[in-house]
Scaffold this motif. Structure first.
Motif, PDB file in Angstrom:
ATOM      1  N   GLY A 205       0.826  -1.083   0.073  1.00  0.00           N
ATOM      2  CA  GLY A 205      -0.026   0.507  -0.192  1.00  0.00           C
ATOM      3  C   GLY A 205       0.435   1.557   0.489  1.00  0.00           C
ATOM      4  O   GLY A 205       2.177   1.268  -0.095  1.00  0.00           O
ATOM      5  N   PRO A 206       0.305   2.142   0.306  1.00  0.00           N
ATOM      6  CA  PRO A 206       1.079   3.888   0.466  1.00  0.00           C
ATOM      7  C   PRO A 206       1.412   3.987   1.322  1.00  0.00           C
ATOM      8  O   PRO A 206       1.436   3.436   2.376  1.00  0.00           O
ATOM      9  CB  PRO A 206      -0.195   4.368   0.016  1.00  0.00           C
ATOM     10  N   LYS A 207       2.523   4.467   1.649  1.00  0.00           N
ATOM     11  CA  LYS A 207       3.031   5.228   2.391  1.00  0.00           C
ATOM     12  C   LYS A 207       2.479   6.598   3.767  1.00  0.00           C
ATOM     13  O   LYS A 207       1.678   7.162   2.415  1.00  0.00           O
ATOM     14  CB  LYS A 207       4.598   5.948   2.188  1.00  0.00           C
ATOM     15  N   GLY A 208       2.773   6.538   4.368  1.00  0.00           N
ATOM     16  CA  GLY A 208       1.799   7.870   5.290  1.00  0.00           C
ATOM     17  C   GLY A 208       0.548   7.663   5.273  1.00  0.00           C
ATOM     18  O   GLY A 208       0.452   8.843   5.950  1.00  0.00           O
ATOM     19  N   VAL A 209       0.432   6.104   5.182  1.00  0.00           N
ATOM     20  CA  VAL A 209      -0.578   6.237   6.032  1.00  0.00           C
ATOM     21  C   VAL A 209      -0.316   4.916   7.159  1.00  0.00           C
ATOM     22  O   VAL A 209       0.133   4.194   6.338  1.00  0.00           O
ATOM     23  CB  VAL A 209      -2.007   5.532   5.527  1.00  0.00           C
ATOM     24  N   GLY A 210      -1.577   4.742   8.413  1.00  0.00           N
ATOM     25  CA  GLY A 210      -0.799   3.401   9.207  1.00  0.00           C
ATOM     26  C   GLY A 210      -2.596   3.239   9.911  1.00  0.00           C
ATOM     27  O   GLY A 210      -3.362   4.094   9.849  1.00  0.00           O
ATOM     28  N   ALA A 211      -2.509   2.582  10.895  1.00  0.00           N
ATOM     29  CA  ALA A 211      -3.590   2.282  11.734  1.00  0.00           C
ATOM     30  C   ALA A 211      -3.288   1.827  12.677  1.00  0.00           C
ATOM     31  O   ALA A 211      -2.053   1.027  13.304  1.00  0.00           O
ATOM     32  CB  ALA A 211      -4.476   1.189  11.315  1.00  0.00           C
ATOM     33  N   LEU A 212      -4.001   2.342  13.728  1.00  0.00           N
ATOM     34  CA  LEU A 212      -4.100   1.865  15.576  1.00  0.00           C
ATOM     35  C   LEU A 212      -5.229   0.478  15.596  1.00  0.00           C
ATOM     36  O   LEU A 212      -6.224   1.542  15.518  1.00  0.00           O
ATOM     37  CB  LEU A 212      -3.295   2.717  16.037  1.00  0.00           C
ATOM     38  N   TYR A 213      -5.418   0.020  16.391  1.00  0.00           N
ATOM     39  CA  TYR A 213      -6.439  -1.194  16.645  1.00  0.00           C
ATOM     40  C   TYR A 213      -6.436  -0.731  17.317  1.00  0.00           C
ATOM     41  O   TYR A 213      -5.247  -0.814  18.774  1.00  0.00           O
ATOM     42  CB  TYR A 213      -6.261  -2.571  15.941  1.00  0.00           C
ATOM     43  N   VAL A 214      -7.802  -0.260  18.250  1.00  0.00           N
ATOM     44  CA  VAL A 214      -8.618   0.117  20.127  1.00  0.00           C
ATOM     45  C   VAL A 214      -8.979  -0.849  20.351  1.00  0.00           C
ATOM     46  O   VAL A 214     -10.324  -0.606  19.940  1.00  0.00           O
ATOM     47  CB  VAL A 214      -8.327   1.829  20.115  1.00  0.00           C
ATOM     48  N   ARG A 215      -9.201  -1.783  21.103  1.00  0.00           N
ATOM     49  CA  ARG A 215     -10.164  -3.065  21.790  1.00  0.00           C
ATOM     50  C   ARG A 215     -11.346  -2.304  22.353  1.00  0.00           C
ATOM     51  O   ARG A 215     -11.046  -1.326  22.966  1.00  0.00           O
ATOM     52  CB  ARG A 215      -9.384  -3.597  22.631  1.00  0.00           C
ATOM     53  N   HIS A 216     -11.905  -2.500  21.321  1.00  0.00           N
ATOM     54  CA  HIS A 216     -14.026  -2.119  21.888  1.00  0.00           C
ATOM     55  C   HIS A 216     -14.107  -3.207  23.335  1.00  0.00           C
ATOM     56  O   HIS A 216     -13.905  -4.859  22.992  1.00  0.00           O
ATOM     57  CB  HIS A 216     -14.301  -2.132  21.205  1.00  0.00           C
ATOM     58  N   ASN A 217     -14.746  -2.664  23.776  1.00  0.00           N
ATOM     59  CA  ASN A 217     -16.094  -3.406  24.818  1.00  0.00           C
ATOM     60  C   ASN A 217     -15.193  -4.029  25.577  1.00  0.00           C
ATOM     61  O   ASN A 217     -15.495  -5.357  25.976  1.00  0.00           O
ATOM     62  CB  ASN A 217     -16.680  -4.407  23.844  1.00  0.00           C
ATOM     63  N   HIS A 218     -14.171  -3.402  26.598  1.00  0.00           N
ATOM     64  CA  HIS A 218     -13.380  -4.432  27.819  1.00  0.00           C
ATOM     65  C   HIS A 218     -13.327  -3.464  28.219  1.00  0.00           C
ATOM     66  O   HIS A 218     -13.228  -2.300  28.374  1.00  0.00           O
ATOM     67  CB  HIS A 218     -11.835  -5.026  26.938  1.00  0.00           C
ATOM     68  N   SER A 219     -12.587  -4.244  29.472  1.00  0.00           N
ATOM     69  CA  SER A 219     -12.390  -3.172  31.109  1.00  0.00           C
ATOM     70  C   SER A 219     -11.074  -2.779  30.939  1.00  0.00           C
ATOM     71  O   SER A 219     -11.243  -1.061  31.690  1.00  0.00           O
ATOM     72  CB  SER A 219     -12.640  -4.223  31.991  1.00  0.00           C
ATOM     73  N   LEU A 220     -10.038  -3.257  29.937  1.00  0.00           N
ATOM     74  CA  LEU A 220      -8.891  -1.670  30.190  1.00  0.00           C
ATOM     75  C   LEU A 220      -9.517  -0.904  29.652  1.00  0.00           C
ATOM     76  O   LEU A 220      -9.841  -1.087  28.607  1.00  0.00           O
ATOM     77  CB  LEU A 220      -7.972  -3.124  29.769  1.00  0.00           C
ATOM     78  N   PRO A 221      -8.318   0.179  29.749  1.00  0.00           N
ATOM     79  CA  PRO A 221      -8.999   1.421  29.415  1.00  0.00           C
ATOM     80  C   PRO A 221      -7.876   1.883  27.720  1.00  0.00           C
ATOM     81  O   PRO A 221      -7.129   0.704  27.566  1.00  0.00           O
ATOM     82  CB  PRO A 221      -8.142   2.641  30.617  1.00  0.00           C
ATOM     83  N   LYS A 222      -8.760   3.249  27.158  1.00  0.00           N
ATOM     84  CA  LYS A 222      -7.969   3.029  25.772  1.00  0.00           C
ATOM     85  C   LYS A 222      -7.163   4.244  25.957  1.00  0.00           C
ATOM     86  O   LYS A 222      -7.146   5.315  26.942  1.00  0.00           O
ATOM     87  CB  LYS A 222      -8.752   3.627  24.675  1.00  0.00           C
ATOM     88  N   PRO A 223      -6.164   4.670  24.747  1.00  0.00           N
ATOM     89  CA  PRO A 223      -4.934   5.784  25.081  1.00  0.00           C
ATOM     90  C   PRO A 223      -5.887   6.382  25.218  1.00  0.00           C
ATOM     91  O   PRO A 223      -6.659   6.451  24.295  1.00  0.00           O
ATOM     92  CB  PRO A 223      -3.771   5.276  24.120  1.00  0.00           C
ATOM     93  N   LEU A 224      -5.045   7.800  25.442  1.00  0.00           N
ATOM     94  CA  LEU A 224      -5.786   9.271  25.633  1.00  0.00           C
ATOM     95  C   LEU A 224      -4.588   9.617  23.680  1.00  0.00           C
ATOM     96  O   LEU A 224      -3.438   9.071  23.829  1.00  0.00           O
ATOM     97  CB  LEU A 224      -5.377  10.173  26.131  1.00  0.00           C
ATOM     98  N   ALA A 225      -5.556  10.762  23.570  1.00  0.00           N
ATOM     99  CA  ALA A 225      -4.839  11.092  22.072  1.00  0.00           C
ATOM    100  C   ALA A 225      -4.004  11.887  22.284  1.00  0.00           C
ATOM    101  O   ALA A 225      -3.603  12.685  23.349  1.00  0.00           O
ATOM    102  CB  ALA A 225      -6.279  11.983  21.341  1.00  0.00           C
TER     103      ALA A 225
END
Length: 380
Positions: A205-225
């Protein structure tokens, strides 16, 4: 330009023709901002982004709402690690990672240490493997994250990710994995993973784009922006989306779903041919174990000076001595150092990574050229 044979696919891959074709309309005809909610230009762009999000989620067994677009894996890594640190700000924090992680992880962890976090850097054995017993014994009550890559970018070594998942789940600790080299190369699943970074340009694929998978519906918290501005990407990453690149990312992951298995087998045969012939050169050694990605081999050439070796080989074959981010450094690879290689042998190690464009003739021509270069440098 008369390019050399390209055997540096772990550094980057060429965009697949289908990816380029899919991207082109989004530079001109469909130029809308995906955040423009009031008219068709925005609606069409948003639909394209959501289709790509679904395609990317399918590759890793996620839900589309769990995919957050970034400018690449480095940003995704920073968001995951720094965002978690800020979430727990004011608390005693401990992180576990490994000495052979990519510099994007190691340098981010160093930044956390400067802000007061404790970090454990797990050692590896001579083949680059992590001992899960070391992981278990490193966990403290204030451990906030286990951060271990799925597959190593320099040696191709695949970590025992299922065991690592089980340890994280048992201790209710956030598990973040850099899956940049694994995604699209081997089957992977987000099951048991809380955060995962992937990158488009490592899978055609192209350069300059990626992704972070962030798990939903779980008790562990998500990172802050870490990037603020307009609340884009569910508030995790503000900024106008790069629609053409995201469309290309989605198309690339769709292609890998169909090509991955057959291409992996094809490349394994070519990699083994290359490896067998190169290891028949006297005083050469394989860096790593057999439990690795099928398109990667990392070989040390004794009796030669590393900088001369790399410069000469790259006249006809494009390779690297480590990750693309550090390959110009005269220092030996931190990955190979952690595996116990002495400095001279570490500097004289070459990573060969094959890809879709690699042919058997490329392999044979590479072997012939490397044999000549090594022979000349040894004065044979």
């Amino acid at each position: 330009m008369n390019y050399p044979i390209y055997l540096d696919f772990n550094a980057t891959t060429p965009c697949a023709p289908e990816v380029i074709e899919a991207m082109i309309p989004w530079f001109g005809e469909h130029f809308g901002n995906a955040a423009s909610k009031s008219h068709p230009y925005g609606w069409v762009a948003e639909n394209a982004v959501e289709e790509a999000r679904e395609q990317i989620a399918n590759l890793i067994g996620a839900q589309s709402k769990e995919i957050i677009f970034t400018s690449g894996a480095t940003e995704a890594i920073n968001l995951a690690i720094k965002g978690t640190f800020e979430l727990y700000k004011g608390s005693k924090q401990h992180y576990i990672t490994c000495q052979t992680e990519h510099k994007a992880v190691l340098d981010t962890m160093k930044a956390l240490e400067e802000k007061g976090a404790e970090v454990t850097y797990l050692p590896v054995d001579r083949e680059g493997n992590v001992n899960t017993s070391d992981l278990k014994s490193s966990i403290f009550p204030h451990t906030k994250m286990i951060c271990l890559m799925w597959a190593n970018n320099e040696t191709g070594i695949i970590h025992p990710i299922e065991e690592i998942k089980a340890i994280a789940e048992e201790n209710n600790i956030i598990l973040f994995t850099d899956a940049v080299q694994a995604a699209g190369k081997i089957p992977i699943s987000v099951k048991g993973v809380h955060l995962m970074a992937i990158s488009a340009h490592k899978l055609y694929g192209p350069k300059g784009v990626g992704a972070l998978y962030v798990r939903h519906n779980h008790s562990l918290p998500k990172p802050l922006a870490q990037v603020h501005g307009g609340g884009h990407e569910k508030g995790f990453r503000s900024g106008t989306l790069n629609v053409p690149a995201i469309v290309g990312f989605g198309k690339a992951t769709e292609l890998r779903m169909y090509e991955m298995q057959s291409e992996s087998k094809r490349l394994e045969k070519l990699r083994d041919l290359l490896e067998t012939k190169l290891l028949s050169i006297p005083n050469t050694f394989l860096n790593g174990s057999q439990n690795r990605l099928t398109h990667v081999t990392n070989i040390a050439f004794g009796g030669v000076e590393g900088e001369d070796l790399l410069r000469k080989i790259c006249q006809k074959v494009a390779v690297s001595s480590g990750s693309a981010c550090t390959s110009i450094s005269p220092k030996p690879s931190h990955v190979l150092q952690a595996m116990g290689l002495d400095s001279d042998l570490g500097r004289a190690s070459i990573r060969f990574s094959l890809g879709k464009n690699t042919t058997e003739q490329d392999v044979l021509d590479t072997v012939a050229w490397v044999e000549k270069v090594v022979g000349d440098l040894r004065g044979i």
